[in-house]
Design a protein around this motif. Structure first.
Motif: not given
Length: 160
Positions: A26, A29, A34, A44, A48
């Motif tokens: 979390d 992100k 994005d 990214r 993750v």
């Protein structure tokens, strides 16, 4: 799709399944959103997945700090403990007839043909704007056992 790509896709699906809800994922992100930039989105996704694996391992508190610190050093090809200078730590290099050796555990430590050793990143120069560089004067002779360290030297703004 290649066999390698198929394996990667299975691994990523497994990470998604095993990690479940994770504060690490979390956070990644939130901090790496994005975008319209393909390279940023690729990074990214990579971060993750790293967060997912970290969550699966169950790290928190002490173990998280230890793992992050150790992994950062290892991924920068830095040693976790002192260099010994023993023969098995070196790989020989030939620079136009001048023999040197480079330390396998710490890539910025070298040995001259006469057996003396030096660290080419022991002294880092820092500009007033925070930019850092190495150059003439960065190398420092060392003795073993040696724990690599870096001395930061502030460079005056008015230098030529």
């Amino acid at each position: 799709m290649s066999e390698q790509k198929e394996k990667e896709q299975r691994l990523y699906a497994l990470l998604d399944e095993l990690a479940g809800d994770s504060k690490y994922v979390d956070h990644v992100k939130r901090e790496v959103p994005d975008t319209d930039e393909p390279m940023q989105n690729m990074m990214r996704a990579h971060l993750v997945r790293m967060g997912q694996l970290f969550a699966i391992e169950g790290h928190s508190g002490f173990s998280a700090g230890y793992a992050v610190s150790a992994l950062e050093k290892l991924l920068r090809f830095e040693p976790l403990g002192p260099l010994t200078g023993e023969p098995d730590e070196w790989v020989e290099l030939d620079y136009g007839g001048e023999m040197k050796a480079q330390n396998k555990r710490c890539s910025h430590v070298f040995m001259r043909a006469d057996g003396t050793a030096y660290d080419i990143e022991a002294r880092i120069f820092r500009e007033p704007n925070g930019a850092c560089f190495t150059g003439k004067g960065s190398s420092v002779d060392i003795t073993f056992p040696y724990t690599p360290t870096r001395e930061y030297v502030d460079v005056p703004a008015d230098r030529d």
